[in-house]
Design an enzyme around this catalytic site. Structure first.
Site, PDB file in Angstrom:
ATOM      1  N   HIS A   1     -13.575  13.830  42.883  1.00  0.00           N
ATOM      2  CA  HIS A   1     -12.434  13.401  41.959  1.00  0.00           C
ATOM      3  C   HIS A   1     -12.512  14.639  40.373  1.00  0.00           C
ATOM      4  O   HIS A   1     -12.169  14.705  39.524  1.00  0.00           O
ATOM      5  CB  HIS A   1     -11.936  12.366  41.700  1.00  0.00           C
ATOM      6  CG  HIS A   1     -11.477  11.751  42.885  1.00  0.00           C
ATOM      7  ND1 HIS A   1     -12.499  10.189  43.538  1.00  0.00           N
ATOM      8  CD2 HIS A   1     -10.966  12.154  43.928  1.00  0.00           C
ATOM      9  CE1 HIS A   1     -11.141  10.244  44.905  1.00  0.00           C
ATOM     10  NE2 HIS A   1     -10.279  10.845  44.877  1.00  0.00           N
TER      11      HIS A   1
ATOM     12  N   LYS B   1      -0.912   4.385  52.132  1.00  0.00           N
ATOM     13  CA  LYS B   1      -2.803   3.483  52.666  1.00  0.00           C
ATOM     14  C   LYS B   1      -2.818   2.225  51.715  1.00  0.00           C
ATOM     15  O   LYS B   1      -1.879   2.191  51.123  1.00  0.00           O
ATOM     16  CB  LYS B   1      -3.729   4.762  51.272  1.00  0.00           C
ATOM     17  CG  LYS B   1      -3.912   5.481  51.610  1.00  0.00           C
ATOM     18  CD  LYS B   1      -4.969   6.762  50.403  1.00  0.00           C
ATOM     19  CE  LYS B   1      -4.837   8.220  50.918  1.00  0.00           C
ATOM     20  NZ  LYS B   1      -5.911   9.072  50.053  1.00  0.00           N
TER      21      LYS B   1
ATOM     22  N   ARG C   1      -8.853  20.887  49.218  1.00  0.00           N
ATOM     23  CA  ARG C   1     -10.670  20.465  49.536  1.00  0.00           C
ATOM     24  C   ARG C   1      -9.800  21.766  51.018  1.00  0.00           C
ATOM     25  O   ARG C   1     -11.171  22.343  50.466  1.00  0.00           O
ATOM     26  CB  ARG C   1     -10.469  19.676  50.392  1.00  0.00           C
ATOM     27  CG  ARG C   1     -11.254  18.354  49.789  1.00  0.00           C
ATOM     28  CD  ARG C   1     -11.060  16.913  49.949  1.00  0.00           C
ATOM     29  NE  ARG C   1     -10.058  16.704  50.647  1.00  0.00           N
ATOM     30  CZ  ARG C   1      -9.976  15.269  50.466  1.00  0.00           C
ATOM     31  NH1 ARG C   1     -10.694  14.281  50.368  1.00  0.00           N
ATOM     32  NH2 ARG C   1      -8.189  14.622  51.089  1.00  0.00           N
TER      33      ARG C   1
ATOM     34  N   SER D   1     -13.154   9.837  49.983  1.00  0.00           N
ATOM     35  CA  SER D   1     -13.203   8.108  49.936  1.00  0.00           C
ATOM     36  C   SER D   1     -13.616   7.318  50.834  1.00  0.00           C
ATOM     37  O   SER D   1     -14.559   6.955  50.976  1.00  0.00           O
ATOM     38  CB  SER D   1     -11.724   7.877  48.177  1.00  0.00           C
ATOM     39  OG  SER D   1     -11.728   8.077  47.459  1.00  0.00           O
TER      40      SER D   1
HETATM   41  O1  PNS Z   1      -5.641   9.814  46.448  1.00  0.00           O
HETATM   42  P1  PNS Z   1      -4.265  10.202  47.148  1.00  0.00           P
HETATM   43  O2  PNS Z   1      -4.037   8.882  48.235  1.00  0.00           O
HETATM   44  O3  PNS Z   1      -4.405  11.521  47.677  1.00  0.00           O
HETATM   45  O4  PNS Z   1      -2.789  10.060  46.136  1.00  0.00           O
HETATM   46  C1  PNS Z   1      -1.614   9.797  46.810  1.00  0.00           C
HETATM   47  C2  PNS Z   1      -0.780   9.965  45.239  1.00  0.00           C
HETATM   48  C3  PNS Z   1      -1.327   8.366  44.839  1.00  0.00           C
HETATM   49  C4  PNS Z   1      -0.976  10.661  44.074  1.00  0.00           C
HETATM   50  C5  PNS Z   1       0.700   9.636  45.840  1.00  0.00           C
HETATM   51  O5  PNS Z   1       0.977   8.955  47.010  1.00  0.00           O
HETATM   52  C6  PNS Z   1       2.101   9.303  44.586  1.00  0.00           C
HETATM   53  O6  PNS Z   1       2.273  10.209  44.023  1.00  0.00           O
HETATM   54  N1  PNS Z   1       2.197   8.224  44.088  1.00  0.00           N
HETATM   55  C7  PNS Z   1       3.304   7.336  43.577  1.00  0.00           C
HETATM   56  C8  PNS Z   1       4.271   7.484  44.054  1.00  0.00           C
HETATM   57  C9  PNS Z   1       5.544   8.341  44.530  1.00  0.00           C
HETATM   58  O7  PNS Z   1       5.308   8.708  43.731  1.00  0.00           O
HETATM   59  N2  PNS Z   1       5.628   9.052  45.525  1.00  0.00           N
HETATM   60  C10 PNS Z   1       6.600   9.909  46.065  1.00  0.00           C
HETATM   61  C11 PNS Z   1       5.483  11.720  45.871  1.00  0.00           C
HETATM   62  S1  PNS Z   1       6.198  12.655  46.233  1.00  0.00           S
END
Ligand code: PNS
Length: 160
Positions: A18, A42, A91, A129
């Site tokens: 990150h 998650k 990645r 993570s």
């Molecule tokens: O590190 P991650 O878990 O891959 O991050 C994913 C994250 C948190 C960026 C994504 O789940 C997100 O944007 N969550 C916020 C809620 C949202 O807007 N969801 C719709 C995405 S199109």
């Protein structure tokens, strides 16, 4: 106009992978907001406060990088902050399909921001993570995966 980018993620916990993306984003944009957000798929191991504290502890070397949290749609946060970009690391091809659909959905929900994908550095290709947590749970050495400032918090929380 100042160009604001948001680096969203679970950061459960933040890793060198990150940080590599955040550092590179900080050279491309005027301001970078590292955003601790919730991922519906998650269940985090660390509270939002713990994740914010860990990120705080490791981003101080960049004066245009800040941290924040948001428990709603990323698109709404972008709009509220007038951000022009979402920066994410890729990645491998396995990341792509999921990231691609999120980028398209975010663009539909808020047309004012583009998703920018940075290819991960070669040394971080395998890093996640989840991997860090698994190693910490079994008492393994996490020093090549996460910065020293946050080793203690991770080990204390996860050791069996
Ligand atoms: O590190 P991650 O878990 O891959 O991050 C994913 C994250 C948190 C960026 C994504 O789940 C997100 O944007 N969550 C916020 C809620 C949202 O807007 N969801 C719709 C995405 S199109």
């Amino acid at each position: 106009m100042r160009k604001i980018a948001v680096c969203p993620g679970s950061f459960d916990p933040i890793t060198y992978g990150h940080l590599d993306i955040i550092e590179r984003a900080s050279t491309l944009f005027d301001k970078v907001i590292v955003l601790v957000s919730s991922n519906a798929h998650k269940q985090p191991s660390f509270s939002v406060e713990e994740r914010l504290d860990m990120i705080h502890a490791v981003i101080s070397r960049w004066d245009n990088v800040v941290v924040d949290c948001w428990d709603g749609l990323l698109a709404d946060y972008l709009k509220e902050r007038q951000a022009t970009a979402i920066v994410k690391g890729l990645r491998a091809v396995t990341d792509f399909e999921y990231e691609f659909s999120m980028a398209l959905a975010n663009k539909k929900l808020y047309g004012g921001a583009e998703t920018v994908f940075l290819t991960t550095s070669q040394e971080n290709m395998y890093l996640s993570s989840s991997l860090v947590k698994e190693i910490a749970r079994f008492g393994g050495d996490i020093s090549t995966f996460v910065p020293p400032e946050i080793h203690g918090v991770i080990k204390d929380r996860l050791k069996k």
